[in-house]
Design an enzyme around this catalytic site. Structure first.
Site, mmCIF file in Angstrom:
data_model
loop_
_atom_site.group_PDB
_atom_site.id
_atom_site.type_symbol
_atom_site.label_atom_id
_atom_site.label_comp_id
_atom_site.label_asym_id
_atom_site.label_seq_id
_atom_site.Cartn_x
_atom_site.Cartn_y
_atom_site.Cartn_z
ATOM 1 N N HIS A 63 54.363 89.386 15.502
ATOM 2 C CA HIS A 63 53.342 89.849 16.443
ATOM 3 C C HIS A 63 53.713 91.265 16.874
ATOM 4 O O HIS A 63 54.897 91.640 16.872
ATOM 5 C CB HIS A 63 53.302 88.955 17.675
ATOM 6 N N GLU A 65 54.003 92.649 19.755
ATOM 7 C CA GLU A 65 54.973 92.722 20.854
ATOM 8 C C GLU A 65 56.399 92.488 20.372
ATOM 9 O O GLU A 65 57.327 93.184 20.771
ATOM 10 C CB GLU A 65 54.650 91.690 21.944
ATOM 11 N N CYS A 93 50.957 85.970 24.001
ATOM 12 C CA CYS A 93 51.032 84.527 23.770
ATOM 13 C C CYS A 93 52.352 83.984 24.318
ATOM 14 O O CYS A 93 53.180 84.734 24.842
ATOM 15 C CB CYS A 93 50.926 84.238 22.269
ATOM 16 N N CYS A 96 55.486 85.670 22.659
ATOM 17 C CA CYS A 96 55.686 87.040 23.108
ATOM 18 C C CYS A 96 56.058 87.096 24.585
ATOM 19 O O CYS A 96 56.903 87.897 24.981
ATOM 20 C CB CYS A 96 54.447 87.867 22.807
#
Length: 168
Positions: A63, A65, A93, A96
């Site tokens: 992801h 992040e 999410c 993260c």
């Protein structure tokens, strides 16, 4: 109530760094990824940039992040990012949010809410969980309409492509 000059300057700074995150999201979209981008700022400058690469890498951990946190930790020479701010186009999410807590990032700025997977404010409040030894300050909705529209358009186009393929 009128915003003070300090608040106006902070708003402008948040928008500037969110635009950098949006540029990262556009890079993700250009390679067929969900358009999510992130930047990490330290001492007024960007030290890490990233965009989603989950489909490209076939790795669920990539992801925006997580990639940005990894790059910022390398740049800072520490896993503690205690003087940094994370800007991300979509509400983080659970994975993260956990990485944000573990890396001690004190401020998270995000654009669009994620009602199906966001764990900053939508589904739960992981960055403000009092049982953790670290909590982050949140600034939500910075360029939120632009961030949200980018995602909505991406998924609309994706559904249309899938529908055309099914019809062929």
């Amino acid at each position: 109530m009128v915003n003070s000059s300090w608040e106006k300057a902070a708003d402008k700074m948040h928008e500037e760094f969110m635009r950098a995150a949006i540029e990262e999201a556009k890079k993700a979209e250009a390679i067929g990824e969900v358009p999510i981008g992130a930047v990490i700022v330290h001492d007024g400058g960007i030290i890490a940039r990233a965009h989603n690469r989950r489909e490209t890498s076939q790795n669920p951990l990539t992801h925006a992040e997580i990639i940005a946190i990894d790059a910022a930790s390398e740049k800072m020479g520490s896993w503690r990012l205690e003087e940094c701010t994370l800007y991300v186009t979509l509400e983080p999410c659970v994975m993260c949010s956990g990485a944000i807590v573990m890396s001690r990032i004190p401020h998270v700025v995000y654009g669009a809410k994620d009602p199906k997977g966001g764990t900053v404010e939508s589904l739960m409040h992981l960055l403000d969980e009092p049982r953790f030894n670290h909590r982050a300050r949140i600034t939500a909705g910075v360029l939120g309409e632009e961030c949200s529209s980018m995602l909505t358009l991406f998924f609309r186009k994706l559904r249309e492509r899938r529908k055309r393929r099914a019809e062929d």
